[in-house]
Design a protein around this motif. Structure first.
Motif, PDB file in Angstrom:
ATOM      1  N   SER A 146       0.747  -1.265  -0.213  1.00  0.00           N
ATOM      2  CA  SER A 146      -0.161   0.004  -0.073  1.00  0.00           C
ATOM      3  C   SER A 146       0.978   1.266  -0.003  1.00  0.00           C
ATOM      4  CB  SER A 146      -0.950  -0.045   1.196  1.00  0.00           C
ATOM      5  OG  SER A 146      -1.834  -1.139   1.224  1.00  0.00           O
ATOM      6  N   LEU A 147       2.063   1.353   0.718  1.00  0.00           N
ATOM      7  CA  LEU A 147       3.051   2.535   1.061  1.00  0.00           C
ATOM      8  C   LEU A 147       3.555   2.688  -0.742  1.00  0.00           C
ATOM      9  CD1 LEU A 147       4.585   2.143   4.065  1.00  0.00           C
ATOM     10  CD2 LEU A 147       2.847   3.771   3.528  1.00  0.00           C
ATOM     11  N   VAL A 148       3.933   1.444  -1.335  1.00  0.00           N
ATOM     12  CA  VAL A 148       4.398   1.778  -2.494  1.00  0.00           C
ATOM     13  C   VAL A 148       3.256   2.207  -3.662  1.00  0.00           C
ATOM     14  CG1 VAL A 148       5.315   0.302  -4.764  1.00  0.00           C
ATOM     15  CG2 VAL A 148       5.999  -0.119  -2.230  1.00  0.00           C
ATOM     16  N   GLU A 149       2.317   1.844  -3.680  1.00  0.00           N
ATOM     17  CA  GLU A 149       1.243   2.213  -4.507  1.00  0.00           C
ATOM     18  C   GLU A 149       1.008   4.021  -4.283  1.00  0.00           C
ATOM     19  OE1 GLU A 149      -1.560  -0.701  -3.408  1.00  0.00           O
ATOM     20  OE2 GLU A 149      -0.150  -2.047  -4.672  1.00  0.00           O
ATOM     21  N   MET A 150       0.974   4.047  -2.978  1.00  0.00           N
ATOM     22  CA  MET A 150       0.960   5.531  -2.695  1.00  0.00           C
ATOM     23  C   MET A 150       2.097   6.396  -3.149  1.00  0.00           C
ATOM     24  SD  MET A 150      -0.348   5.637   1.307  1.00  0.00           S
ATOM     25  CE  MET A 150       0.341   7.110   1.506  1.00  0.00           C
ATOM     26  N   ALA A 151       3.158   5.906  -3.060  1.00  0.00           N
ATOM     27  CA  ALA A 151       4.415   6.578  -3.704  1.00  0.00           C
ATOM     28  C   ALA A 151       4.193   6.795  -5.142  1.00  0.00           C
ATOM     29  CB  ALA A 151       5.808   5.973  -3.292  1.00  0.00           C
TER      30      ALA A 151
END
Length: 188
Positions: A146-151
C-alpha cells in the motif's frame, strides 16, 4: 477525424499501458525481498477509471483489467475480478461524497483502496477453502504494498492524464483544440 480516432483508441491504449505496467512490475519485482514492494498497476488503473471515467466505460475497463490480473496470477478464477470491482464501486460511491482532487486525499484513497483490495482477496481465498499456508506472509505484504502504491499514484495519474490529453479523452484538450482552431481560422 483524427481526434475521433484517438478518442476511440483511448480505452485499448489504456489497457495496453496496463499490460506494459504488469510486465515491468512482474519482471523487476519477482525476487524475494522485492516482491513485497511490487506495485499493483491494475489497482492504479482501477482508481483512474473510478475517478475519471463514466460508470459503464470504467466498469468494462475494470472487468477487463481484473481478467488480465487473473491471467497473470495463480489465484482461483474470479478473485481479482471481485476485489477490483469492489474497489471500483466503493471509490465511485465515495467520490459522490468526498473530493479526491487534492494530493492528500488521493494518497489516502490509494492506501485504503489497496488495503481493501488485498484484504478482500485474502478473505475470498480463505472462504474458498485454500490452506492458510501463505496467508501470514501475504498479510504482512499489505502495508508495504500500500505504501508503494501511494508513492507511485501521483506519477501514474500524471501519466494517465497526459495520455488522456493526447487521445482527446480529457474535455479540456478538445476545448483547447477547438479554440486554437478558431484562432487560426480568424488569423487566416
Amino acid at each position: 477525424m483524427t481526434r475521433l480516432l484517438f478518442r476511440a483508441l483511448n480505452a485499448p491504449g489504456l489497457l495496453l499501458l496496463m499490460l506494459i505496467g504488469i510486465g515491468i512490475s512482474t519482471s523487476f519485482f519477482a525476487p524475494y525481498p522485492l516482491n513485497y514492494f511490487q506495485p499493483d498497476v491494475i489497482l492504479m488503473g482501477v482508481l483512474w477509471c473510478a475517478l475519471n471515467r463514466s460508470f459503464t466505460e470504467g466498469g468494462i475497463l475494470v472487468l477487463i483489467m481484473g481478467n488480465i490480473a487473473e491471467t497473470h496470477s495463480a489465484s482461483p478464477r474470479g478473485v481479482f475480478l471481485l476485489s477490483y470491482m469492489l474497489v471500483f464501486l466503493l471509490v465511485r460511491a465515495s467520490s459522490r461524497y468526498f473530493d479526491f482532487s487534492t494530493t492528500r486525499s488521493l494518497l489516502g484513497l490509494t492506501f485504503v483502496s489497496s488495503s481493501v483490495q488485498k484484504c478482500t482477496t485474502l478473505l475470498v481465498i480463505s472462504l474458498l477453502g485454500v490452506p492458510a499456508v501463505g496467508f501470514k506472509s501475504a498479510f504482512f505484504a499489505i502495508f508495504p504494498g500500500s505504501l508503494v502504491e501511494m508513492a507511485l499514484i501521483l506519477w501514474t495519474f500524471r501519466g494517465f492524464e497526459k495520455f488522456d490529453w493526447v487521445t482527446f479523452k480529457n474535455p479540456r484538450a478538445s476545448q483547447d483544440l477547438e479554440h486554437s482552431g478558431e484562432f487560426q481560422d480568424r488569423t487566416l
